[in-house]
Design a protein around this motif. Sequence first.
Motif, PDB file in Angstrom:
ATOM      1  N   LEU A  47      11.755  -6.628   3.287  1.00 16.54           N
ATOM      2  CA  LEU A  47      11.347  -6.890   1.916  1.00 16.54           C
ATOM      3  C   LEU A  47       9.827  -7.064   1.819  1.00 16.54           C
ATOM      4  O   LEU A  47       9.204  -6.569   0.877  1.00 16.54           O
ATOM      5  N   GLU A  48       9.242  -7.753   2.783  1.00 17.08           N
ATOM      6  CA  GLU A  48       7.789  -7.921   2.794  1.00 17.08           C
ATOM      7  C   GLU A  48       7.084  -6.578   2.961  1.00 17.08           C
ATOM      8  O   GLU A  48       6.075  -6.317   2.320  1.00 17.08           O
ATOM      9  N   SER A  49       7.628  -5.732   3.839  1.00 20.29           N
ATOM     10  CA  SER A  49       7.053  -4.397   4.022  1.00 20.29           C
ATOM     11  C   SER A  49       7.118  -3.599   2.728  1.00 20.29           C
ATOM     12  O   SER A  49       6.171  -2.893   2.367  1.00 20.29           O
ATOM     13  N   LEU A  50       8.237  -3.713   2.034  1.00 24.49           N
ATOM     14  CA  LEU A  50       8.377  -3.017   0.758  1.00 24.49           C
ATOM     15  C   LEU A  50       7.353  -3.533  -0.250  1.00 24.49           C
ATOM     16  O   LEU A  50       6.730  -2.744  -0.964  1.00 24.49           O
ATOM     17  N   LYS A  51       7.156  -4.845  -0.290  1.00 23.81           N
ATOM     18  CA  LYS A  51       6.141  -5.407  -1.185  1.00 23.81           C
ATOM     19  C   LYS A  51       4.757  -4.858  -0.854  1.00 23.81           C
ATOM     20  O   LYS A  51       3.982  -4.525  -1.748  1.00 23.81           O
ATOM     21  N   ILE A  52       4.448  -4.783   0.424  1.00 21.75           N
ATOM     22  CA  ILE A  52       3.147  -4.267   0.850  1.00 21.75           C
ATOM     23  C   ILE A  52       2.993  -2.814   0.432  1.00 21.75           C
ATOM     24  O   ILE A  52       1.962  -2.415  -0.112  1.00 21.75           O
ATOM     25  N   LEU A  54       4.515  -1.239  -1.974  1.00 25.71           N
ATOM     26  CA  LEU A  54       4.371  -1.134  -3.426  1.00 25.71           C
ATOM     27  C   LEU A  54       2.999  -1.613  -3.898  1.00 25.71           C
ATOM     28  O   LEU A  54       2.421  -1.030  -4.817  1.00 25.71           O
ATOM     29  N   GLU A  55       2.472  -2.647  -3.269  1.00 25.43           N
ATOM     30  CA  GLU A  55       1.140  -3.133  -3.638  1.00 25.43           C
ATOM     31  C   GLU A  55       0.060  -2.100  -3.316  1.00 25.43           C
ATOM     32  O   GLU A  55      -0.839  -1.845  -4.122  1.00 25.43           O
ATOM     33  N   ILE A  56       0.157  -1.497  -2.142  1.00 23.96           N
ATOM     34  CA  ILE A  56      -0.814  -0.461  -1.772  1.00 23.96           C
ATOM     35  C   ILE A  56      -0.728   0.706  -2.747  1.00 23.96           C
ATOM     36  O   ILE A  56      -1.743   1.221  -3.215  1.00 23.96           O
ATOM     37  N   GLU A  57       0.489   1.098  -3.053  1.00 25.90           N
ATOM     38  CA  GLU A  57       0.663   2.222  -3.968  1.00 25.90           C
ATOM     39  C   GLU A  57       0.142   1.884  -5.364  1.00 25.90           C
ATOM     40  O   GLU A  57      -0.505   2.717  -6.012  1.00 25.90           O
ATOM     41  N   PHE A 102     -11.177   6.215  -2.577  1.00 21.85           N
ATOM     42  CA  PHE A 102     -11.117   6.677  -1.192  1.00 21.85           C
ATOM     43  C   PHE A 102     -10.859   5.508  -0.236  1.00 21.85           C
ATOM     44  O   PHE A 102     -10.136   5.652   0.750  1.00 21.85           O
ATOM     45  N   ASN A 103     -11.443   4.352  -0.531  1.00 22.27           N
ATOM     46  CA  ASN A 103     -11.188   3.169   0.302  1.00 22.27           C
ATOM     47  C   ASN A 103      -9.721   2.762   0.264  1.00 22.27           C
ATOM     48  O   ASN A 103      -9.156   2.352   1.286  1.00 22.27           O
ATOM     49  N   SER A 104      -9.093   2.867  -0.896  1.00 21.23           N
ATOM     50  CA  SER A 104      -7.673   2.514  -0.988  1.00 21.23           C
ATOM     51  C   SER A 104      -6.822   3.486  -0.175  1.00 21.23           C
ATOM     52  O   SER A 104      -5.865   3.076   0.489  1.00 21.23           O
ATOM     53  N   MET A 105      -7.172   4.763  -0.198  1.00 20.41           N
ATOM     54  CA  MET A 105      -6.437   5.734   0.622  1.00 20.41           C
ATOM     55  C   MET A 105      -6.688   5.477   2.104  1.00 20.41           C
ATOM     56  O   MET A 105      -5.774   5.582   2.924  1.00 20.41           O
ATOM     57  N   ASP A 106      -7.916   5.129   2.451  1.00 22.35           N
ATOM     58  CA  ASP A 106      -8.245   4.838   3.844  1.00 22.35           C
ATOM     59  C   ASP A 106      -7.482   3.605   4.328  1.00 22.35           C
ATOM     60  O   ASP A 106      -7.020   3.552   5.459  1.00 22.35           O
ATOM     61  N   ARG A 107      -7.337   2.610   3.457  1.00 23.89           N
ATOM     62  CA  ARG A 107      -6.583   1.396   3.799  1.00 23.89           C
ATOM     63  C   ARG A 107      -5.115   1.739   4.053  1.00 23.89           C
ATOM     64  O   ARG A 107      -4.502   1.231   4.984  1.00 23.89           O
ATOM     65  N   LEU A 108      -4.553   2.585   3.214  1.00 23.69           N
ATOM     66  CA  LEU A 108      -3.181   3.033   3.432  1.00 23.69           C
ATOM     67  C   LEU A 108      -3.072   3.703   4.798  1.00 23.69           C
ATOM     68  O   LEU A 108      -2.167   3.410   5.581  1.00 23.69           O
ATOM     69  N   CYS A 109      -3.992   4.581   5.105  1.00 24.56           N
ATOM     70  CA  CYS A 109      -3.957   5.304   6.380  1.00 24.56           C
ATOM     71  C   CYS A 109      -4.141   4.353   7.558  1.00 24.56           C
ATOM     72  O   CYS A 109      -3.538   4.547   8.617  1.00 24.56           O
ATOM     73  N   ARG A 114      -1.736   1.859  12.243  1.00 27.05           N
ATOM     74  CA  ARG A 114      -1.444   0.642  13.012  1.00 27.05           C
ATOM     75  C   ARG A 114       0.039   0.276  12.979  1.00 27.05           C
ATOM     76  O   ARG A 114       0.432  -0.765  13.454  1.00 27.05           O
ATOM     77  N   LYS A 115       0.847   1.135  12.333  1.00 27.30           N
ATOM     78  CA  LYS A 115       2.297   0.954  12.264  1.00 27.30           C
ATOM     79  C   LYS A 115       2.711  -0.293  11.468  1.00 27.30           C
ATOM     80  O   LYS A 115       3.776  -0.851  11.674  1.00 27.30           O
ATOM     81  N   TYR A 116       1.842  -0.711  10.534  1.00 27.44           N
ATOM     82  CA  TYR A 116       2.220  -1.811   9.649  1.00 27.44           C
ATOM     83  C   TYR A 116       3.248  -1.339   8.636  1.00 27.44           C
ATOM     84  O   TYR A 116       4.063  -2.117   8.157  1.00 27.44           O
ATOM     85  N   ILE A 117       3.161  -0.077   8.292  1.00 28.19           N
ATOM     86  CA  ILE A 117       4.140   0.540   7.412  1.00 28.19           C
ATOM     87  C   ILE A 117       4.567   1.866   8.036  1.00 28.19           C
ATOM     88  O   ILE A 117       3.845   2.437   8.832  1.00 28.19           O
ATOM     89  N   GLU A 118       5.738   2.313   7.651  1.00 28.71           N
ATOM     90  CA  GLU A 118       6.330   3.513   8.238  1.00 28.71           C
ATOM     91  C   GLU A 118       5.652   4.784   7.731  1.00 28.71           C
ATOM     92  O   GLU A 118       5.493   4.972   6.527  1.00 28.71           O
ATOM     93  N   ASP A 119       5.298   5.629   8.655  1.00 27.33           N
ATOM     94  CA  ASP A 119       4.717   6.941   8.351  1.00 27.33           C
ATOM     95  C   ASP A 119       5.638   7.735   7.433  1.00 27.33           C
ATOM     96  O   ASP A 119       5.198   8.340   6.452  1.00 27.33           O
ATOM     97  N   LYS A 120       6.926   7.707   7.733  1.00 24.79           N
ATOM     98  CA  LYS A 120       7.883   8.528   6.994  1.00 24.79           C
ATOM     99  C   LYS A 120       7.971   8.154   5.518  1.00 24.79           C
ATOM    100  O   LYS A 120       8.328   8.972   4.686  1.00 24.79           O
ATOM    101  N   ASP A 121       7.618   6.896   5.184  1.00 22.08           N
ATOM    102  CA  ASP A 121       7.659   6.468   3.795  1.00 22.08           C
ATOM    103  C   ASP A 121       6.557   7.105   2.959  1.00 22.08           C
ATOM    104  O   ASP A 121       6.620   7.102   1.737  1.00 22.08           O
ATOM    105  N   TRP A 122       5.544   7.636   3.604  1.00 20.62           N
ATOM    106  CA  TRP A 122       4.361   8.114   2.899  1.00 20.62           C
ATOM    107  C   TRP A 122       4.070   9.590   3.101  1.00 20.62           C
ATOM    108  O   TRP A 122       3.468  10.225   2.240  1.00 20.62           O
TER     109      TRP A 122
END
Length: 160
Positions: A47-52, A54-57, A102-109, A114-122
């Motif tokens: 659930l925390e990962s999902l929140k993260i 959604l917040e990044i998006e 661009f910074n927001s996209m870089d933060r997502l990347c 760093r495997k904080y979020i799943e590659d496959k989700d994005w």
Amino acid sequence: MNEIIAIGGMIAALGTAVAAVIGLVIARGQLKSINDQIKIAVSNQKLESLKIVLEIETQMNSRKLEFDKASKQVRESQAKNASDEFMEILEDYFNSVKESYFNSMDRLCYCIDRKYIEDKDWRAEYRNLLKDTIDNYPDDFNAASPYKNLLKINQEWQTS
């Protein structure tokens, strides 16, 4: 006397067996409790990962919207032959919101790398966006680019 010793030994053995059974029951209960706690923790982490995610998006989308507005303002002002001074102000604003986006996209990347979020989700949703952004703004994504994470993930996604 030997009989008493034998009986005492059997009682001791029986007592040890009972204690062992009680220990096993207690241990089993504790292991079940630990297992339940781990399941809850894993569920909470998802659930925390999902929140993260959604917040990044949300951040990316709001910054993209601001970037698009700035781009529109620049184009409209060019069409109206706005003064050089006004165009310079708009250019500064445009560059500021572009950098923010661009910074927001870089933060997502960074989070993906760093495997904080799943590659496959994005990957499916953002693979082309990364490539198009890099292609459309090559001066921002040269060798000296500050957006190393974006470049790295784009490279991985385009070659896989």
